[in-house]
Enzyme design. Structure first.
Site, PDB file in Angstrom:
ATOM      1  N   GLY A   1     -39.745 -27.326   4.544  1.00 42.35           N
ATOM      2  CA  GLY A   1     -40.420 -27.431   3.257  1.00 42.35           C
ATOM      3  C   GLY A   1     -40.382 -28.841   2.707  1.00 42.35           C
TER       4      GLY A   1
ATOM      5  N   GLY B   1     -37.435 -22.328   6.984  1.00 45.46           N
ATOM      6  CA  GLY B   1     -36.417 -21.451   7.570  1.00 45.46           C
ATOM      7  C   GLY B   1     -36.969 -20.617   8.707  1.00 45.46           C
TER       8      GLY B   1
ATOM      9  N   LYS C   1     -28.286 -31.252   5.582  1.00 43.19           N
ATOM     10  CA  LYS C   1     -27.099 -30.637   6.180  1.00 43.19           C
ATOM     11  C   LYS C   1     -27.252 -30.371   7.666  1.00 43.19           C
ATOM     12  CE  LYS C   1     -25.209 -28.138   2.270  1.00 43.19           C
ATOM     13  NZ  LYS C   1     -25.124 -26.781   1.720  1.00 43.19           N
TER      14      LYS C   1
ATOM     15  N   ARG D   1     -48.552 -24.161  -0.031  1.00 41.11           N
ATOM     16  CA  ARG D   1     -48.467 -22.787   0.471  1.00 41.11           C
ATOM     17  C   ARG D   1     -49.602 -21.921  -0.054  1.00 41.11           C
ATOM     18  NH1 ARG D   1     -41.910 -21.864   0.421  1.00 41.11           N
ATOM     19  NH2 ARG D   1     -41.647 -22.347   2.641  1.00 41.11           N
TER      20      ARG D   1
HETATM   21  P1  ADP Z   1     -36.486 -29.552   5.244  1.00 42.10           P
HETATM   22  O1  ADP Z   1     -36.742 -28.748   3.984  1.00 42.10           O
HETATM   23  O2  ADP Z   1     -37.671 -30.381   5.642  1.00 42.10           O
HETATM   24  O3  ADP Z   1     -35.948 -28.704   6.353  1.00 42.10           O
HETATM   25  P2  ADP Z   1     -33.867 -30.292   4.373  1.00 42.10           P
HETATM   26  O4  ADP Z   1     -33.923 -29.248   3.315  1.00 42.10           O
HETATM   27  O5  ADP Z   1     -32.964 -30.082   5.515  1.00 42.10           O
HETATM   28  O6  ADP Z   1     -35.348 -30.611   4.901  1.00 42.10           O
HETATM   29  O7  ADP Z   1     -33.417 -31.677   3.722  1.00 42.10           O
HETATM   30  C1  ADP Z   1     -34.154 -32.290   2.710  1.00 42.10           C
HETATM   31  C2  ADP Z   1     -33.256 -33.067   1.803  1.00 42.10           C
HETATM   32  O8  ADP Z   1     -32.404 -33.951   2.524  1.00 42.10           O
HETATM   33  C3  ADP Z   1     -34.047 -33.935   0.856  1.00 42.10           C
HETATM   34  O9  ADP Z   1     -33.909 -33.447  -0.448  1.00 42.10           O
HETATM   35  C4  ADP Z   1     -33.443 -35.321   1.018  1.00 42.10           C
HETATM   36  O10 ADP Z   1     -33.248 -35.995  -0.201  1.00 42.10           O
HETATM   37  C5  ADP Z   1     -32.114 -35.011   1.673  1.00 42.10           C
HETATM   38  N1  ADP Z   1     -31.592 -36.173   2.415  1.00 42.10           N
HETATM   39  C6  ADP Z   1     -32.149 -36.786   3.462  1.00 42.10           C
HETATM   40  N2  ADP Z   1     -31.404 -37.848   3.849  1.00 42.10           N
HETATM   41  C7  ADP Z   1     -30.354 -37.899   3.014  1.00 42.10           C
HETATM   42  C8  ADP Z   1     -29.233 -38.770   2.882  1.00 42.10           C
HETATM   43  N3  ADP Z   1     -29.065 -39.806   3.700  1.00 42.10           N
HETATM   44  N4  ADP Z   1     -28.350 -38.506   1.896  1.00 42.10           N
HETATM   45  C9  ADP Z   1     -28.530 -37.469   1.072  1.00 42.10           C
HETATM   46  N5  ADP Z   1     -29.545 -36.606   1.143  1.00 42.10           N
HETATM   47  C10 ADP Z   1     -30.455 -36.814   2.103  1.00 42.10           C
HETATM   48 MG    MG Z   2     -35.368 -27.987   2.487  1.00 43.51          MG
END
Ligand code: ADP
Ligand code: MG
Length: 396
Positions: A353, A377, A200, A35
């Site tokens: 992120g 976000g 999530k 960033r």
């Molecule tokens: P982004 O920041 O790219 O939007 P998120 O914050 O939604 O992504 O999700 C990232 C997190 O999801 C990571 O820390 C990763 O470890 C977790 N994750 C991905 N797949 C799984 C899984 N199968 N079980 C638990 N955590 C997971």
């Molecule tokens: Mg994230």
């Protein structure tokens, strides 16, 4: 949205730049500095034009209190290295130090203010309290440039209220981000595939709802895939599951079928005995996850399946890792998807992120993607079809 060039001659003018410098920081050591690097071109452009640049930003969530562990001081140093110019650091946001620093700036010089969120007014829901803080911030400068894309979905003083008080423009980063998001929501080249993952499903409901009407393929991996698998009637063991989202997800599955969207789910997963970097694990069918196992990554057949759905895509938006990429043993699915994006030759956008961090952590070439968004976000809310306060404030 007007751009920096529309501001006219900025030489000798004090320009307040809202950047997004919210980097991971542990004991004063900066983790991923993506960033900060993304903020450099706009700041340098203004300084090159002879402006007196006052950068402001937030770090973490100090909740309106001065907390030294959230100081931007280490960021000021890194920013200086990356800019190739000295960055003067003000030890407060709108107080004596900020005013003195702003007053002392010469043409082409750069200063950074202390963490905006040390002041309760920055994030206050009360318009008057936020406005009072915005008045003091605005008083430091004659012009405002909004460039903190990662914060534009926040109705915060430095993002939303200050541009209403000063002649303003969008910086290069915001302009670039908005260009890309317009392409994803307008008339994208087809086939248009969206890959979603991450922890999530509840974080991505709005995006799924809005994009189901626009995409040709929706590929779901990561932790959120288990709520989809469960909604289809499969057991998911100890895998991440959001029971309260099952109805909503069933609705998406129906909607996808109705709209002829190809909804692609994992067919196999790496099922581990526990959550940990060295957890014993094996490949199992996504429809046969043992009760005492949790899926921490997509399996090899799924990697191939997802790659095949991306190979001939013309537009791809990817948000959310396919597994727990922070553990090497469970980073292969995320790597496979990232490599499939790079190989596709499509217009590829990475949002989120953690997804952006994963690209860098896995050592993949950043220029292999058309665009890596700095705002997780913010880009999600844009794709949900929401109005973003920091963008509407820059529009006139
Ligand atoms: P982004 O920041 O790219 O939007 P998120 O914050 O939604 O992504 O999700 C990232 C997190 O999801 C990571 O820390 C990763 O470890 C977790 N994750 C991905 N797949 C799984 C899984 N199968 N079980 C638990 N955590 C997971
Ligand atoms: Mg994230």
């Amino acid at each position: 949205m007007s751009t920096i060039d529309d501001l006219g001659d900025v030489r000798g003018k004090r320009v307040l730049v809202r950047s997004d410098l919210n980097v991971p920081l542990q004991d004063g050591v900066i983790g991923d500095d993506g960033r900060i690097r993304a903020s450099v071109p706009t700041i340098n452009k203004l300084a090159d034009k002879g402006a007196r640049v006052i950068v402001c930003a937030h770090l973490g969530r100090p909740k309106g209190q001065v907390k030294p562990e959230f100081s931007l001081a280490p960021v000021a140093e890194r920013l200086g290295e990356l800019l190739g110019r000295e960055v003067r650091f003000a030890t407060d946001t709108v107080g004596d130090s900020a005013r003195a620093t702003a007053d002392a700036l010469q043409d082409g010089e750069v200063a950074l203010l202390e963490n905006l969120r040390f002041e309760a007014g920055e994030t206050s829901k009360d318009d008057a309290e936020r406005g009072a803080f915005a008045d003091r911030l605005a008083a430091l400068a004659e012009l405002y440039v909004g460039d903190g894309f990662g914060a534009v979905h926040r109705k915060h003083a430095s993002v939303y209220d200050v541009p209403q008080r000063l002649p303003h423009a969008a910086g290069g980063l915001i302009a670039a981000e908005v260009d890309v998001l317009r392409r994803l929501t307008g008339e994208p080249a087809r086939p248009y595939a969206v890959v979603l993952g991450g922890a999530k499903v509840s974080d991505k409901l709005g995006v799924i709802a809005n994009l189901l009407g626009k995409v040709d393929r929706l590929i779901v991996g990561g932790g959120m895939a288990y709520t989809f698998l469960k909604a289809q009637g499969h057991e998911v063991g100890n895998s991440l599951l959001q029971e309260d989202q099952l109805d909503q997800v069933r609705g998406f599955i129906e909607e996808a079928a109705k709209r002829d969207v190809d909804l692609v789910l994992p067919v196999d997963v790496l099922a581990a005995t526990e959550f940990g970097p060295d957890a014993p694990h094996e490949v199992v069918d996504a429809t046969a996850i043992p009760a005492d196992r949790e899926g921490l990554d997509i399996g090899p057949r799924t990697r191939e399946l997802f790659a095949s759905k991306l190979a001939d895509a013309a537009t791809v938006f990817w948000n959310g890792p396919m597994g727990v990429f922070e553990f090497d043993a469970f980073s292969g699915g995320t790597r496979a998807v990232a490599e499939a994006l790079i190989a596709s030759g499509a217009f590829t956008v990475v949002g989120g992120g953690d997804s952006a961090a994963a690209v860098r952590r896995l050592g993949l070439p950043e220029d292999g993607f058309s665009h890596i968004s700095t705002g997780g976000g913010a880009s999600l809310e844009y794709l949900e079809g929401k109005t973003l306060p920091g963008l509407s404030a820059l529009e006139d």
